[in-house]
Write an enzyme that holds these catalytic residues in place. Structure first.
Site: not given
Length: 308
Positions: A133, A136-137
């Site tokens: 993701c 997300c990261d």
């Protein structure tokens, strides 16, 4: 013996937990089912920095906080691997490996799993450089060299997203051309930070024990094994909705996802779906929580209408 509830929620990730919170606060009897630990995929996330209220929090810690906040309202949590969901009049019958449960309202929060490469180092370095993701990261890889594995829409979209802050993004693809739509390909090829390795079979993700340091791949044309130095590996080779037990009740589309309206309602009255299992584009903790709050309230509304 069949146990009866007002609402059954399958899946105890952020969407399911929030749905349980709202339904139990409405004085409904709520059963929360999951085959694993509450928290879902948050338990596999080392650090979360895009959930409001926390500059950064470990995934398991956020799952624990969410779980504790719902338990005081009387929801019940049970472990169980769901085998089948069937309809019995206004009731939804959920059969697990440990028992059978019935309720007029059912909320599906089973999520989706990222397809894995199943190569050495993938599991070992999950959360330590391996991610599925970019949204997300990406912030953890600012000014780093990053590898993206895949060649479809998701791989190229996320690669473009990562390139905003990364030093470089190298797409490793097992074919000689991308499968992504032409407009995405055009944007990717025009991005000076993006590089491409073609006809490459990824063999392993390597590290120093603490985090990723490189990717080993084989050139399919020459048979030569090579290494790419990288600090992050983002894998996009498919996402699998977890809907197999639901195939007989008419709420799943051809791709396996569950379409809903804005009230989280499916095609079957009294069945709602939230989070990553829904047919939607963005799959994040924040919008799973939003889905769950709506579904919990809508389950209450549905039960009120049944009793009128």
């Amino acid at each position: 013996m069949t146990q009866n509830y007002d609402v059954i929620i399958i899946g105890a990730g952020p969407g399911g937990l929030t749905a349980a919170l709202y339904a139990s606060r409405a004085n409904l009897s709520v059963l929360l089912l999951d085959r694993g630990l509450y928290g879902g995929q948050m338990n596999n996330t080392d650090a979360i920095d895009n959930y409001p209220g926390f500059s950064e929090i470990k995934g398991p810690e956020l799952g624990e906080k969410m779980y504790n906040s719902i338990m005081k309202f009387g929801a019940k949590f049970e472990y169980g691997d769901v085998q089948q969901v069937s309809l019995e009049g206004n009731y939804k019958v959920v059969t697990t490996d440990t028992g059978e449960y019935r309720a007029p309202a059912l909320i599906i929060a089973t999520g989706a799993d990222h397809r894995h490469l199943n190569i050495p180092g993938e599991d070992e370095y999950a959360g330590k450089g391996v991610s599925y993701c970019a949204v997300c990261d990406a912030a953890f890889f600012k000014n780093e060299d990053i590898a993206v594995i895949g060649g479809g829409d998701s791989a190229i979209e996320e690669g473009i997203y990562l390139a905003q802050n990364a030093k470089s993004v190298t797409v490793i693809h097992r074919r000689d051309q991308l499968r992504a739509q032409p407009t995405l390909q055009k944007r990717a090829f025009a991005n000076e930070k993006m590089n491409f390795i073609w006809n490459a079979e990824t063999e392993s993700i390597d590290g120093d024990g603490n985090r990723v340091t490189s990717v080993t791949y084989k050139d399919k044309e020459t048979g030569i094994t090579k290494k790419l130095t990288t600090r992050g590996v983002f894998i996009y080779v498919g996402v699998i909705p977890q809907t197999a037990p639901l195939k007989d009740i008419g709420i799943v589309n051809e791709q396996g996802w569950i379409p809903t309206d804005e009230h989280m309602k499916t095609k079957v009255a009294g069945i709602f779906a939230v989070g990553d299992v829904r047919a939607k584009d963005l799959r994040q903790i924040a919008n799973a929580v939003g889905d769950g709050s709506i579904a919990g309230q809508e389950a209450y509304n549905y039960l009120q209408a049944l009793n009128d």
